[in-house]
Design an enzyme around this catalytic site. Structure first.
Site, PDB file in Angstrom:
ATOM      1  N   CYS A 173       0.696  -1.210   0.239  1.00  0.00           N
ATOM      2  CA  CYS A 173      -0.533  -0.205  -0.106  1.00  0.00           C
ATOM      3  C   CYS A 173       0.578   1.669   0.308  1.00  0.00           C
ATOM      4  O   CYS A 173       0.471   2.083  -0.411  1.00  0.00           O
ATOM      5  CB  CYS A 173      -0.740  -0.539   1.120  1.00  0.00           C
ATOM      6  SG  CYS A 173      -2.569  -1.243   0.930  1.00  0.00           S
ATOM      7  N   CYS A 214     -13.465   1.075   7.251  1.00  0.00           N
ATOM      8  CA  CYS A 214     -12.782   0.261   6.013  1.00  0.00           C
ATOM      9  C   CYS A 214     -12.390   1.174   4.567  1.00  0.00           C
ATOM     10  O   CYS A 214     -13.833   1.674   3.681  1.00  0.00           O
ATOM     11  CB  CYS A 214     -13.473  -0.599   6.206  1.00  0.00           C
ATOM     12  SG  CYS A 214     -13.735  -1.523   7.429  1.00  0.00           S
ATOM     13  N   SER A 215     -11.458   1.444   4.203  1.00  0.00           N
ATOM     14  CA  SER A 215     -11.070   1.334   2.984  1.00  0.00           C
ATOM     15  C   SER A 215     -11.765   0.932   2.065  1.00  0.00           C
ATOM     16  O   SER A 215     -11.544  -0.578   1.980  1.00  0.00           O
ATOM     17  CB  SER A 215      -9.823   1.894   2.281  1.00  0.00           C
ATOM     18  OG  SER A 215      -9.066   1.096   3.145  1.00  0.00           O
ATOM     19  N   HIS A 274      -9.063   3.955  -2.508  1.00  0.00           N
ATOM     20  CA  HIS A 274      -7.915   3.477  -2.350  1.00  0.00           C
ATOM     21  C   HIS A 274      -6.495   2.248  -3.236  1.00  0.00           C
ATOM     22  O   HIS A 274      -6.531   1.025  -2.846  1.00  0.00           O
ATOM     23  CB  HIS A 274      -7.193   2.925  -0.934  1.00  0.00           C
ATOM     24  CG  HIS A 274      -6.082   1.974  -0.255  1.00  0.00           C
ATOM     25  ND1 HIS A 274      -5.310   3.147  -0.961  1.00  0.00           N
ATOM     26  CD2 HIS A 274      -5.738   0.887   0.747  1.00  0.00           C
ATOM     27  CE1 HIS A 274      -3.960   1.487  -0.449  1.00  0.00           C
ATOM     28  NE2 HIS A 274      -4.239   0.752   0.457  1.00  0.00           N
TER      29      HIS A 274
END
Length: 400
Positions: free
Chosen positions: A83, A219-220, A350
């Site tokens: 990430c 939550c992404s 994301h």
């Protein structure tokens, strides 16, 4: 000899739910790259190096993506750092410029993802796959302390970090939900955000639980999208008259896991709190700045708990005080800092390879006073924080 590095152009696509639009990763990369070059007012032929970040596309996808911008023969570097991939590509661009290897570098990040929850690094996300996963050690810490359940693995490890924080410091579910509510509220004014809906804390708490105490709105999501930044030398800025565009990269640091990530046996440390703290300390030392000097922050809120952990790692508050900090309003408009004015990962989206560069794009707009309805008044100094399990944490300080 070294030279200062500046961002003079940024661009990004709208982040979208996977399969929303009929496009390929090279299409989104071309859109973001073209916007960044246009923002800087330069041609692709002036670019000398191109680091490209992505996680889920095949080898040399970076070349396939940038060939749509031009066939100039310049080096293209394919970057994968979980990430933290986007910020890693940006860091390479800065290093090329500061080291005198190039005067103009394009950092590009993109991702075309599958629908559904992100796995934890194994073939199908199941417990048996973690023996050979790059993050086996991290999930081993979680399994030893909390067991391994059937919920999405990344949500499990961060959810368990949240439980630890609640047990240790008295952090409440409402404080965790306040992060989600804040970031969704911020995204209402961001046309690039995947979600642009506002929710109350009660609505965030009432959403479907992904892994207790984290609900869906904390939550992404998985996302498709791309972002790009043009990084240049001071000489390039002067030669091309780009001071009106230039945002200085004051300091930047990347850290990876040390023994501190695993020694405590806690998920709080396994998900990267020690890495973030070390990277922040390095950039503060290099820049001569501290948390009190920051105006606007884009940080890696992959889950609401990680925003709270990052407040503490960046020195916005003492350890254990982050729940109270977000609840106080100190991290939104009218407070001490504005954190994630873009909506953050939770609401902006994301796409892994693009996230770190999108953070830099948001800060560039903020520091140039170009962020429209989400503008942070008087913003002159910003910090970006991008982290990935496995592990890497990149912290960047920008100044106008």
């Amino acid at each position: 000899m070294t030279t200062k590095a500046y961002i003079v152009g940024v661009g990004m696509t709208k982040f979208e739910k996977p399969e929303t639009r009929d496009w390929q990763y090279w299409d989104m990369a071309e859109e973001a790259g073209t916007k960044a070059l246009g923002d800087a007012g330069i041609r692709y032929e002036q670019v000398e190096q191109v680091p490209v970040g992505y996680c889920f596309q095949p080898s040399t996808a970076g070349q396939r993506a940038v060939y749509a911008l031009g066939l100039t023969g310049v080096p293209v570097y394919n970057v994968n750092n979980n990430c933290a991939t986007g910020a890693t590509a940006l860091m390479m661009a800065r290093q090329f410029v500061e080291g005198g290897h190039a005067d103009c570098v394009l950092a590009l990040g993109f991702e075309k993802m599958a629908r559904g929850s992100l796995g934890g690094g194994g073939a199908d996300g199941g417990a048996a796959d973690f023996a050979t996963s790059p993050v086996a050690r991290h999930y081993g810490i979680m399994a030893a302390a909390h067991g391994f359940e059937m919920s999405p693995p990344t949500a499990q490890i961060f959810g368990n970090a949240a439980r630890e924080h609640m047990e240790r410091y008295g952090t409440t579910e409402a404080q965790l939900a306040a992060v989600g509510a804040k970031n969704h509220r911020h995204s209402v004014n961001n046309p690039h955000a995947q979600f642009q809906d506002s929710y109350t804390v009660d609505e965030v708490l009432a959403a479907r639980t992904v892994h207790r105490p984290l609900t869906r709105l904390q939550c992404s999501p998985t996302s498709d999208g791309a972002a790009a930044a043009v990084v240049v030398s001071e000489r390039f800025v002067e030669r091309h008259g780009l001071w009106h565009k230039a945002v200085e990269i004051v300091a930047q640091a990347m850290t990876t896991d040390t023994g501190d990530s695993f020694a405590s046996g806690t998920c709080i440390d396994a998900v990267g709190a020690p890495m973030s703290r070390a990277a922040a300390q390095q950039v503060y030392a290099a820049s001569g700045l501290c948390a009190a000097d920051l105006d606007v922050i884009e940080l890696h809120d992959c889950f609401s708990i990680n925003e709270l952990l990052t407040y503490e790692a960046l020195g916005l508050c003492a350890e254990g005080e982050s729940g109270k900090l977000v609840e106080s309003g100190a991290t939104t408009y009218g407070g001490r800092w504005v954190v994630n004015p873009s909506g953050g990962l939770i609401s902006k989206g994301h796409p892994l390879g693009a996230t770190g560069i999108a953070q830099a794009a948001e800060l560039t707009w903020q520091l140039r006073d170009e962020a429209g309805a989400r503008q942070v008044p008087g913003a002159r100094t910003g910090l970006a924080h991008n982290i990935g399990l496995g592990g890497a944490a990149v912290v960047t300080v920008l100044r106008r």
